[in-house]
Design a protein around this motif. Structure first.
Motif, PDB file in Angstrom:
ATOM      1  N   ILE A  48       0.227  -1.020  -0.352  1.00 55.36           N
ATOM      2  CA  ILE A  48       0.030   0.023  -0.146  1.00 55.36           C
ATOM      3  C   ILE A  48       0.990   1.146  -0.276  1.00 55.36           C
ATOM      4  O   ILE A  48       0.866   2.009  -0.701  1.00 55.36           O
ATOM      5  CB  ILE A  48      -0.935   0.089   1.339  1.00 55.36           C
ATOM      6  CG1 ILE A  48      -1.937  -1.014   1.397  1.00 55.36           C
ATOM      7  CG2 ILE A  48      -1.552   1.273   1.251  1.00 55.36           C
ATOM      8  CD1 ILE A  48      -2.870  -1.299   2.694  1.00 55.36           C
ATOM      9  N   LEU A  49       1.670   1.432   0.417  1.00 52.25           N
ATOM     10  CA  LEU A  49       3.047   2.181   0.996  1.00 52.25           C
ATOM     11  C   LEU A  49       3.675   2.353   0.261  1.00 52.25           C
ATOM     12  O   LEU A  49       4.582   3.462   0.255  1.00 52.25           O
ATOM     13  CB  LEU A  49       3.246   2.929   2.334  1.00 52.25           C
ATOM     14  CG  LEU A  49       1.796   2.821   3.053  1.00 52.25           C
ATOM     15  CD1 LEU A  49       2.284   3.225   5.238  1.00 52.25           C
ATOM     16  CD2 LEU A  49       1.144   3.927   3.175  1.00 52.25           C
ATOM     17  N   GLY A  50       4.214   1.494   0.330  1.00 53.46           N
ATOM     18  CA  GLY A  50       6.456   1.646  -0.994  1.00 53.46           C
ATOM     19  C   GLY A  50       7.196   1.500   1.044  1.00 53.46           C
ATOM     20  O   GLY A  50       7.066   2.586   1.601  1.00 53.46           O
ATOM     21  N   LEU A  51       8.053   1.225   0.506  1.00 51.51           N
ATOM     22  CA  LEU A  51       9.306   1.100   0.814  1.00 51.51           C
ATOM     23  C   LEU A  51       9.668   2.819   1.549  1.00 51.51           C
ATOM     24  O   LEU A  51      10.151   2.728   2.925  1.00 51.51           O
ATOM     25  CB  LEU A  51      10.772   1.053   0.245  1.00 51.51           C
ATOM     26  CG  LEU A  51      11.536   0.207   1.581  1.00 51.51           C
ATOM     27  CD1 LEU A  51      11.097  -0.510   1.689  1.00 51.51           C
ATOM     28  CD2 LEU A  51      12.691  -0.824   0.966  1.00 51.51           C
ATOM     29  N   GLU A  52       9.655   3.361   0.877  1.00 45.99           N
ATOM     30  CA  GLU A  52       9.497   5.011   0.926  1.00 45.99           C
ATOM     31  C   GLU A  52       8.974   5.379   2.411  1.00 45.99           C
ATOM     32  O   GLU A  52      10.135   6.051   3.409  1.00 45.99           O
ATOM     33  CB  GLU A  52       9.847   5.935  -0.272  1.00 45.99           C
ATOM     34  CG  GLU A  52      10.699   7.241   0.267  1.00 45.99           C
ATOM     35  CD  GLU A  52      10.482   8.484  -1.002  1.00 45.99           C
ATOM     36  OE1 GLU A  52      10.362  10.052  -0.249  1.00 45.99           O
ATOM     37  OE2 GLU A  52      10.616   7.827  -1.692  1.00 45.99           O
ATOM     38  N   ARG A  53       7.644   4.777   2.328  1.00 41.20           N
ATOM     39  CA  ARG A  53       7.253   5.476   3.230  1.00 41.20           C
ATOM     40  C   ARG A  53       6.822   4.972   4.380  1.00 41.20           C
ATOM     41  O   ARG A  53       6.775   5.825   5.225  1.00 41.20           O
ATOM     42  CB  ARG A  53       5.327   5.619   2.724  1.00 41.20           C
ATOM     43  CG  ARG A  53       4.112   6.171   3.526  1.00 41.20           C
ATOM     44  CD  ARG A  53       4.812   7.667   4.363  1.00 41.20           C
ATOM     45  NE  ARG A  53       3.392   8.257   4.776  1.00 41.20           N
ATOM     46  CZ  ARG A  53       3.636   8.922   5.799  1.00 41.20           C
ATOM     47  NH1 ARG A  53       5.131   9.431   5.615  1.00 41.20           N
ATOM     48  NH2 ARG A  53       2.756   9.293   6.884  1.00 41.20           N
TER      49      ARG A  53
END
Length: 198
Positions: A48-53
């Motif tokens: 949902i958010l991705g690694l960066e977030r």
């Protein structure tokens, strides 16, 4: 309330869940299926958010202090490639107390206390089990925690807490929220007065 989005994960399955026992605030650990569900939920959140977030230091990670929630958070964070210990706990996020009913199955409660069981079925949101608390009382308990949130957060807690959030943050009528199924291994996203299962 400054909260933007709340990502909610119910703890993974325990043996008491599998046996359909009222857990409440009993400190029951995850079973093998629950361990797997925790990792699944973490991978879903990463998607949902991705690694960066996920790695953003402004994104708060908060769990109930009960072992089934803490272990779920740790396994979910591991699945998200994060330090498993990088979260806080808050006792306000503990499960609804079922008082003297904890450890019993619902058929056992119905057999032992049929009148009280019928009262609960008639008004699940407001009914208070013996020495326990109602969903309405749980809502009052978590209100200070909700009001203190600042920004997005990831929460690992319990079915009762999820039902209260569905009413308070998601706009679901309390009688419907009290009856809602809360699945393990999935994520509920609360945003803009609504909620979505992922």
């Amino acid at each position: 309330m400054p909260l933007d989005r709340l990502f909610f994960i119910r703890h993974g399955e325990t043996d008491w869940n599998a046996q359909r026992r009222l857990q409440g605030q009993q400190d029951i650990g995850l079973n093998a299926r629950g361990l797997h569900q925790a990792g699944v939920a973490g991978r879903k959140l990463l998607g949902i958010l991705g690694l960066e977030r996920i790695r953003d230091p402004q994104l708060a990670y908060i769990a109930s202090p009960l072992v089934r929630a803490r272990r779920t958070m740790e396994l979910a964070r591991t699945a998200m490639q994060l330090d498993p210990s990088g979260y806080t706990t808050d006792p306000l996020l503990m499960e609804l107390s079922f008082g003297t009913w904890e450890g019993k199955t619902w058929p056992e409660v119905q057999a032992d206390q049929p009148q009280a069981a019928a009262w609960r079925e008639g008004d699940k949101w407001n009914f208070v089990p013996p020495d326990g608390e109602s969903y309405a009382m749980l809502g009052e308990r978590i209100a200070p925690w909700l009001n203190a949130l600042d920004g997005d957060c990831v929460v690992v807690s319990h079915g009762g807490v999820a039902r209260v959030l569905m009413a308070v943050l998601g706009g679901l009528a309390t009688n419907r929220a009290a009856m809602a199924d809360i699945w393990q291994g999935r994520v509920i996203v609360f945003e803009n007065g609504r909620f979505t299962w992922v």
